[in-house]
Scaffold this motif. Structure first.
Motif, short mmCIF file in Angstrom:
data_model
loop_
_atom_site.label_atom_id
_atom_site.label_comp_id
_atom_site.label_asym_id
_atom_site.label_seq_id
_atom_site.Cartn_x
_atom_site.Cartn_y
_atom_site.Cartn_z
N GLY A 29 27.58 57.28 27.85
CA GLY A 29 28.54 57.03 26.78
C GLY A 29 29.40 55.82 27.04
O GLY A 29 30.02 55.28 26.11
N GLY A 30 29.45 55.36 28.29
CA GLY A 30 30.23 54.17 28.60
C GLY A 30 29.71 52.94 27.88
O GLY A 30 30.49 52.09 27.42
N GLU A 31 28.37 52.83 27.79
CA GLU A 31 27.79 51.70 27.07
C GLU A 31 28.21 51.71 25.60
O GLU A 31 28.55 50.67 25.02
CB GLU A 31 26.26 51.71 27.16
CG GLU A 31 25.70 51.04 28.39
CD GLU A 31 25.78 51.90 29.64
OE1 GLU A 31 25.51 51.39 30.73
OE2 GLU A 31 26.11 53.10 29.53
N ALA A 37 33.90 48.76 21.48
CA ALA A 37 35.14 48.04 21.73
C ALA A 37 34.97 46.54 21.56
O ALA A 37 35.88 45.84 21.13
CB ALA A 37 35.65 48.35 23.15
N LEU A 38 33.78 46.03 21.88
CA LEU A 38 33.51 44.60 21.80
C LEU A 38 33.21 44.14 20.38
O LEU A 38 33.50 42.99 20.01
CB LEU A 38 32.34 44.24 22.72
CG LEU A 38 32.63 44.29 24.22
CD1 LEU A 38 31.34 44.31 25.02
CD2 LEU A 38 33.49 43.10 24.62
N TYR A 39 32.61 45.01 19.58
CA TYR A 39 32.20 44.64 18.23
C TYR A 39 32.77 45.68 17.25
O TYR A 39 32.93 46.84 17.60
CB TYR A 39 30.67 44.61 18.12
CG TYR A 39 30.03 43.84 19.25
CD1 TYR A 39 30.11 42.45 19.31
CD2 TYR A 39 29.40 44.51 20.29
CE1 TYR A 39 29.57 41.75 20.37
CE2 TYR A 39 28.84 43.81 21.36
CZ TYR A 39 28.93 42.43 21.39
OH TYR A 39 28.39 41.74 22.44
N PRO A 40 33.02 45.30 16.00
CA PRO A 40 33.45 46.30 15.02
C PRO A 40 32.26 47.13 14.53
O PRO A 40 31.99 47.22 13.32
CB PRO A 40 34.06 45.44 13.91
CG PRO A 40 33.34 44.13 14.00
CD PRO A 40 33.03 43.92 15.46
N ALA A 41 31.52 47.73 15.47
CA ALA A 41 30.31 48.49 15.15
C ALA A 41 30.69 49.87 14.61
O ALA A 41 31.38 50.63 15.29
CB ALA A 41 29.43 48.63 16.39
N PHE A 68 18.75 46.76 23.26
CA PHE A 68 18.13 45.44 23.37
C PHE A 68 18.81 44.60 24.45
O PHE A 68 18.16 43.97 25.28
CB PHE A 68 18.19 44.73 22.02
CG PHE A 68 17.71 43.30 22.04
CD1 PHE A 68 16.37 43.01 21.93
CD2 PHE A 68 18.60 42.25 22.17
CE1 PHE A 68 15.91 41.70 21.96
CE2 PHE A 68 18.18 40.94 22.19
CZ PHE A 68 16.82 40.66 22.08
N HIS A 69 20.14 44.61 24.47
CA HIS A 69 20.87 43.80 25.45
C HIS A 69 20.62 44.29 26.88
O HIS A 69 20.53 43.46 27.80
CB HIS A 69 22.37 43.84 25.16
CG HIS A 69 22.75 43.19 23.86
ND1 HIS A 69 22.16 42.05 23.39
CD2 HIS A 69 23.69 43.54 22.93
CE1 HIS A 69 22.70 41.72 22.22
NE2 HIS A 69 23.63 42.61 21.93
N VAL A 70 20.53 45.60 27.07
CA VAL A 70 20.24 46.11 28.41
C VAL A 70 18.88 45.62 28.87
O VAL A 70 18.72 45.12 30.00
CB VAL A 70 20.30 47.65 28.43
CG1 VAL A 70 19.77 48.19 29.77
CG2 VAL A 70 21.73 48.14 28.21
N ARG A 222 28.73 40.41 31.17
CA ARG A 222 28.67 41.20 32.41
C ARG A 222 28.16 42.60 32.14
O ARG A 222 27.43 43.17 32.96
CB ARG A 222 30.06 41.25 33.05
CG ARG A 222 30.53 39.91 33.60
CD ARG A 222 31.93 40.03 34.18
NE ARG A 222 32.41 38.73 34.63
CZ ARG A 222 33.58 38.21 34.30
NH1 ARG A 222 34.41 38.88 33.51
NH2 ARG A 222 33.95 37.04 34.76
N LEU A 223 28.57 43.17 31.00
CA LEU A 223 28.11 44.52 30.65
C LEU A 223 26.59 44.59 30.62
O LEU A 223 25.99 45.56 31.10
CB LEU A 223 28.70 44.92 29.29
CG LEU A 223 28.22 46.24 28.70
CD1 LEU A 223 28.60 47.41 29.61
CD2 LEU A 223 28.80 46.44 27.30
#
Length: 343
Positions: A29-31, A37-41, A68-70, A222-223
């Motif tokens: 759930g951290g991802e 928090a980074l995007y208005p998703a 996808f980013h991971v 970094r994430l």
């Protein structure tokens, strides 16, 4: 014996080379929390377990672009650590949803090589698969990246440019098992617009904008464990600016598209994509979408829309190319992709 890794340069790649990327990652759930928090998703299927269960899934999957980013981030130390720029995408398919507790790893194959005419860099084409702990391919895609040469006198390889499909056929899109939109709650999703409400050729101006901050970009990169030098090292570019990770722009544009496409719940495929111009901290990203195509699916209540998502720094919605056929200088991203929506 040197123990540090300077990364691969253009002359280090060979056609057919298979690269198993290091450091698998178990997602939690951290991802999701950091992504939101980074995007208005705000897409409901990725925000609520209860909403996802009402749509036939066992729970809320990780946002498609977070997965996808991971997968992408795993590839960077081997593919684009010494990149000048990530150039484009094709033949992307999201195959299996990623849930919390899944462990993702990445494998790539070099499918094309072309040295640039200046002899200082070349373009590397790779097909990447992201796999879970059961060996299932959760997503795969092709990307091509411009990579520096270490030795300018190294001979150029034979030019091989892969023949890539311009569009992922709608009939080959993979619908998550159990997905059922027949009982879809439009009120909780945030908008009333169904598959049938969208027309081919329609332009949607998503209205909102977000100014990119250096700090949020650093957290995002970094994430995803993306180590590309152009994103971190201000001395790596002649202008002294850190290039914003293209995936950051994709996610920002996708999140902004909620206003008008709140019911585009899942990404099913990436047909094509280009980072048209660089993005830097201080740029304000806005977005618009053109509806390119529509298709029915076999899943109950589920339709597919082919969309062109465009991120810009300025300009009117619908403006993309100049008279010379090149992207306008204000265009940051041109992404052609498939989404799943309720009919």
């Amino acid at each position: 014996m040197a123990k540090t890794n300077p990364g691969n340069f253009f002359e280090d790649y060979t056609l057919g080379q298979r690269i198993e990327h290091a450091v698998p990652r178990t997602v939690s759930g951290g991802e999701r929390a950091l992504y939101h928090a980074l995007y208005p998703a705000r897409h409901a299927l990725h925000s609520s377990d209860e909403f996802a269960r009402a749509c036939g899934l066992p729970g809320s999957p990780l946002d498609d672009l977070a997965a996808f980013h991971v997968v992408f981030g795993k590839t960077v130390p081997d593919v684009s650590l010494n990149a000048v720029a990530n150039l484009g995408y094709a033949e992307g398919r999201f195959r299996v949803p990623v849930y919390f507790g899944d462990t993702l790893r990445s494998v790539s194959e070099v499918i094309g090589l072309k040295q640039n005419s200046n002899g200082k860099s070349g373009v590397v084409y790779v097909r990447t698969e992201g796999l879970n702990q059961r060996g299932e391919v959760v997503l795969d895609y092709v990307r091509w990246v411009m990579v520096r040469k270490r030795d300018l006198d190294a001979p150029a390889p034979e030019t091989v440019i892969p023949d890539l499909a311009k569009v992922v056929p709608a009939e080959s899109l993979i619908i998550p098992e159990g997905l059922d939109f027949t009982g879809y709650d439009f009120t909780l999703a945030g908008e009333p617009h169904r598959w049938g409400d969208y027309e081919v050729g329609e332009i949607i101006d998503h209205v909102d904008g977000v100014t990119i901050e250096e700090a949020e970009h650093m957290i995002a990169t970094r994430l995803w464990q993306n180590t590309a030098k152009v994103h971190f090292d201000a001395t790596f570019r002649p202008d002294g600016q850190r290039l914003i990770y293209g995936g950051h722009v994709i996610s920002m544009a996708r999140a902004l598209s909620f206003n008008g496409l709140a019911n585009a719940q899942l990404i099913a495929g990436i047909n094509a994509g280009a980072h048209a111009n660089p993005c830097f901290a201080g740029d304000t990203v806005k977005a618009w979408t053109e509806v390119l195509d529509k298709s029915e699916t076999a899943a109950p209540g589920v339709g597919a829309l082919r969309l062109r998502l465009v991120a810009t720094k300025a300009g009117e919605a619908g403006q993309l190319m100049g008279e010379d056929g090149k992207y306008l200088p204000n265009v940051l991203l041109d992404l052609d992709y498939w989404v799943l929506v309720p009919v």
